[in-house]
Structure formats: C-alpha cells, structure tokens
Design an enzyme around this catalytic site. Structure first.
Site, PDB file in Angstrom:
ATOM      1  N   GLN A 109      28.197  45.812  36.830  1.00 41.32           N
ATOM      2  CA  GLN A 109      27.834  44.558  37.486  1.00 41.32           C
ATOM      3  C   GLN A 109      27.077  44.782  38.790  1.00 41.32           C
ATOM      4  O   GLN A 109      26.755  43.836  39.498  1.00 41.32           O
ATOM      5  CB  GLN A 109      29.098  43.735  37.750  1.00 41.32           C
ATOM      6  CG  GLN A 109      29.803  43.309  36.471  1.00 41.32           C
ATOM      7  CD  GLN A 109      31.154  42.673  36.735  1.00 41.32           C
ATOM      8  OE1 GLN A 109      31.589  42.519  37.871  1.00 41.32           O
ATOM      9  NE2 GLN A 109      31.842  42.289  35.659  1.00 41.32           N
ATOM     10  N   HIS A 162      32.913  43.807  39.885  1.00 38.90           N
ATOM     11  CA  HIS A 162      33.337  42.954  40.996  1.00 38.90           C
ATOM     12  C   HIS A 162      32.753  43.374  42.346  1.00 38.90           C
ATOM     13  O   HIS A 162      33.479  43.586  43.315  1.00 38.90           O
ATOM     14  CB  HIS A 162      34.879  42.919  41.081  1.00 38.90           C
ATOM     15  CG  HIS A 162      35.539  42.408  39.833  1.00 38.90           C
ATOM     16  ND1 HIS A 162      36.900  42.283  39.725  1.00 38.90           N
ATOM     17  CD2 HIS A 162      35.024  41.996  38.640  1.00 38.90           C
ATOM     18  CE1 HIS A 162      37.204  41.810  38.516  1.00 38.90           C
ATOM     19  NE2 HIS A 162      36.068  41.637  37.845  1.00 38.90           N
ATOM     20  N   GLU A 166      38.006  29.839  40.572  1.00 39.67           N
ATOM     21  CA  GLU A 166      38.349  28.973  41.702  1.00 39.67           C
ATOM     22  C   GLU A 166      37.143  28.564  42.531  1.00 39.67           C
ATOM     23  O   GLU A 166      36.161  29.301  42.638  1.00 39.67           O
ATOM     24  CB  GLU A 166      39.326  29.703  42.634  1.00 39.67           C
ATOM     25  CG  GLU A 166      40.668  29.992  42.015  1.00 39.67           C
ATOM     26  CD  GLU A 166      41.626  30.681  42.969  1.00 39.67           C
ATOM     27  OE1 GLU A 166      42.793  30.899  42.564  1.00 39.67           O
ATOM     28  OE2 GLU A 166      41.235  31.002  44.116  1.00 39.67           O
ATOM     29  N   TYR A 191      43.671  34.064  50.273  1.00 39.55           N
ATOM     30  CA  TYR A 191      43.470  33.248  49.071  1.00 39.55           C
ATOM     31  C   TYR A 191      44.263  33.740  47.870  1.00 39.55           C
ATOM     32  O   TYR A 191      44.092  33.232  46.770  1.00 39.55           O
ATOM     33  CB  TYR A 191      41.968  33.097  48.806  1.00 39.55           C
ATOM     34  CG  TYR A 191      41.378  32.185  49.856  1.00 39.55           C
ATOM     35  CD1 TYR A 191      41.352  30.811  49.666  1.00 39.55           C
ATOM     36  CD2 TYR A 191      40.993  32.689  51.095  1.00 39.55           C
ATOM     37  CE1 TYR A 191      40.922  29.963  50.664  1.00 39.55           C
ATOM     38  CE2 TYR A 191      40.564  31.840  52.104  1.00 39.55           C
ATOM     39  CZ  TYR A 191      40.534  30.483  51.882  1.00 39.55           C
ATOM     40  OH  TYR A 191      40.130  29.632  52.881  1.00 39.55           O
ATOM     41  N   TYR A 198      43.767  39.490  31.050  1.00 41.26           N
ATOM     42  CA  TYR A 198      43.095  39.387  29.750  1.00 41.26           C
ATOM     43  C   TYR A 198      44.038  39.723  28.596  1.00 41.26           C
ATOM     44  O   TYR A 198      43.831  39.300  27.464  1.00 41.26           O
ATOM     45  CB  TYR A 198      41.863  40.290  29.729  1.00 41.26           C
ATOM     46  CG  TYR A 198      40.807  39.845  30.723  1.00 41.26           C
ATOM     47  CD1 TYR A 198      40.167  38.614  30.594  1.00 41.26           C
ATOM     48  CD2 TYR A 198      40.480  40.635  31.811  1.00 41.26           C
ATOM     49  CE1 TYR A 198      39.229  38.185  31.511  1.00 41.26           C
ATOM     50  CE2 TYR A 198      39.532  40.223  32.737  1.00 41.26           C
ATOM     51  CZ  TYR A 198      38.917  39.001  32.581  1.00 41.26           C
ATOM     52  OH  TYR A 198      37.988  38.585  33.499  1.00 41.26           O
TER      53      TYR A 198
END
Length: 360
Positions: A80, A144, A236, A246, A257
C-alpha cells in the site's frame, strides 16, 4: 530540459456521464485519464492541477495536456506504499511550495514521510526538496501507511499515519504509527502539541489510536476530521481532538478478518467514539467537507470515497448519518475527493485511472 507534454486520451467535451443524486441528475466529466493508480490530486491557483500516482510519479495537468514533474522523492512502491498525498498550500502563489506524503525507505523497512519542494515556473520540476517528517521507527510491513496532509488555519500541517499493521503500536506514544501528527511547515514542533512535554512520547503526535486514516479534511469551522479503515466492519469518521485516543485496537465496531472479536468491545472510558461508522466496511479513502458553493443544500456535508463499493458517500446531519451514495458508471474505486475553486466536486477513480468532475 524541454518539458514533454502528453496528449491525454480523452476529450472532456464528449466523454461525459450522469449521476443520480438527491438534487437530481448531475453531470460527470472526465478531466484527465490514463493514470496508473491515481492516489491524490490538488488544484493550483490560476488553473491546472497536480496528480500523484502511487508508483512515484507526479503529474501537472492543464488544458488537455499533462507532463511529469521531475524531482519527486524516492518512494517504496510496494504493498500500500508509494507516492501518496499532494497538498498545495494557501500561499502557493508566493511560496511555490508543494507538500507530498510517501513511503520512505528506512533501513530494511519503510515509514510514512512528508516532503516539501518548490514547483518551478513552468511546472516541470520540484526544487529544494526537503524531508520535513518521517515516522519513527520504520516497519517492514507493506500495509497501513495512511496518509494525507492538511494545512490548518494557523498554517501548521496535520499528517495522518496508519499503524502499519502493528495493532498495539497505535496505543504507544513512543511511536508515530497510528496517529495524526502536527508540525510546522519547516518540520519543527508547534507550540501546543499535547505530548511535547511528555517523557518518551513523540512530540509531533496530536491524536492517536487510529488504524489507517486515508481521508482527512477541515470542516467549515476549521476543525479536523479523518476517515479511517476498520477491519471487517468498523470503518470510522472521527472528529479529531487535541490529545485524544481513538481506541484502536482496544475498541472497535468491527471484527478481525477471521471473525474474532477485536479488543474489549465498542467503548471504553478515555477513548473517543466515532461520529459515524460503516458496517459492512466501505474501505474509505479521500475525504472532503463541502462549502456549498455550487450546491448550497450540501453545505457542511462530508464526502468520502469508497474503494470497495465504487461510490462517494455523502454524510450529513447531527448526529452524522449517511445521507446518500453517489455512484455512476465512471466512479470505480474512489481514491480522492476534492472541491474545486468553483464548487464542483472532483474525484480520483483508481478503477478508471482518471480524474473526474461532478457539476450541475
């Protein structure tokens, strides 16, 4: 060097589609095409815009032509990671500065970083490239990275960082992973950062407990919001407060998963609740909060792109709710959503390899 311009493979005057909405049929026009994973874009004053491709290329586009901008940072284009966000600051006319987030090589791993450079007058190269921030320490995973960069009203910069697939790191103030950080434009620490005086904490951290925030925007009052990926369910939208936690991975509305429960449930004292969450997950990416310039009825609404279901989610009201899903044959996987200076809504479609505009 002479700039090399490429004719874009479309004609904006003939390639148009329509999109149904609560305000009637809207027009969707392709503004640029032929991109390989367009990740982000931003507008330049006076016309034209910049587009990042995840493999490390930055393009300048104007009037049916595009050219590659030289001088971008070396990126780790794996998983990513790659060249991610691009942001044009308010003072660009005088500063010529452009800000880029990207995955930077760090030893055997990589981390999210922020660079700045000055765009030359013919928009063909970045000069004076500087690394202003990089997450510490690096990580060997390919997941991420986040990451968006937003200019606050006071001129400081917010950068969103994913937890790199290492869940506990999002609760560790000694690490940058899983946080929103705040820095000055020269990379120094601004006054007022909540953990700057805390022993062992990273002084850039503004908020923490985030999983993978790939959307970030200011609302019309200057408050910061993020959209972040959950696991299986639990994507979110959060209003970001100074020093707030958070919750990831201690609390979540999603599941692993595998189907296993995450952490301790959906709430815990001292941890923030989302303003909205999706279940099932939509894989949220770019985020924009609308001024109402072209559609006054949507003033203050939040627009978030879905990578999974190929639509733009419009969120509205208090409490926040998903008011509608904007979808057409041209949407595809949405990587970024921006408001243009005229109030039209533009988006980057990874599926189409294109930048598109929504108008009346």
């Amino acid at each position: 060097m002479t700039a090399t311009f490429l004719l874009l493979p479309f004609s904006a005057t003939v390639q148009a589609d329509t999109l149904g909405s609560s305000l009637g049929q809207l027009r969707v026009t392709k503004m640029a095409g032929g991109f390989d994973v367009p990740w982000a874009f931003d507008f330049l004053p006076g016309g034209g815009f910049l587009v990042t491709e995840r493999d490390g290329v930055l393009f300048y586009v104007r009037g049916g032509k595009r050219n590659q901008v030289r001088g971008t940072p070396a990126v780790v284009a794996a998983g990513q990671g790659g060249l991610l966000d691009v942001m044009v600051p308010r003072d660009f006319r005088t500063s010529r500065e452009v800000f880029l987030t990207f995955s930077k090589r760090q030893g055997r791993g990589a981390g999210t970083a922020l660079a700045s450079g000055r765009l030359n007058r013919d928009n063909t190269a970045l000069t004076d490239l500087r690394i202003l921030f990089e997450a510490a320490p690096g990580s060997s995973g390919g997941r991420h990275f986040g990451s968006r960069v937003v200019e606050a009203r006071d001129g400081t910069l917010f950068i969103s960082l994913g937890e790199r697939g290492d869940r506990p790191s999002a609760q560790n103030l000694r690490l940058h992973q899983g946080s929103v950080v705040r820095i000055n434009r020269d990379g120094t620490i601004p006054a007022g950062n909540p953990f700057a005086g805390t022993a062992g904490a990273q002084p850039e951290i503004w908020s923490y407990g985030h999983r993978n925030p790939q959307g970030m925007a200011l609302d019309l009052q200057g408050n910061l919001w993020v959209a972040e990926h959950g696991a299986r369910g639990g994507d979110e939208v959060n209003r970001v407060h100074r020093g707030a936690n958070y919750g990831w991975p201690v609390i979540s509305y999603g599941r692993h998963y595998s189907g296993a429960r995450i952490g301790e449930g959906t709430a815990k004292p001292g941890m923030e609740q989302p303003e909205w969450y999706w279940d099932p997950s939509i894989a949220p990416s770019g985020m924009m909060i609308y001024s109402g310039r072209m559609w006054p009825e949507w003033r203050g609404d939040i627009f978030v792109g879905s990578l999974k279901f190929d639509y733009i989610s419009r969120l509205s009201g208090g409490p926040l709710r998903e008011a509608e899903q904007l979808r057409s044959g041209e949407t595809g996987r949405i990587r970024d959503v921006q408001e243009a200076p005229d109030g039209s809504i533009w988006f980057a479609s990874e599926g189409e390899g294109a930048i598109l505009r929504i108008t009346r």
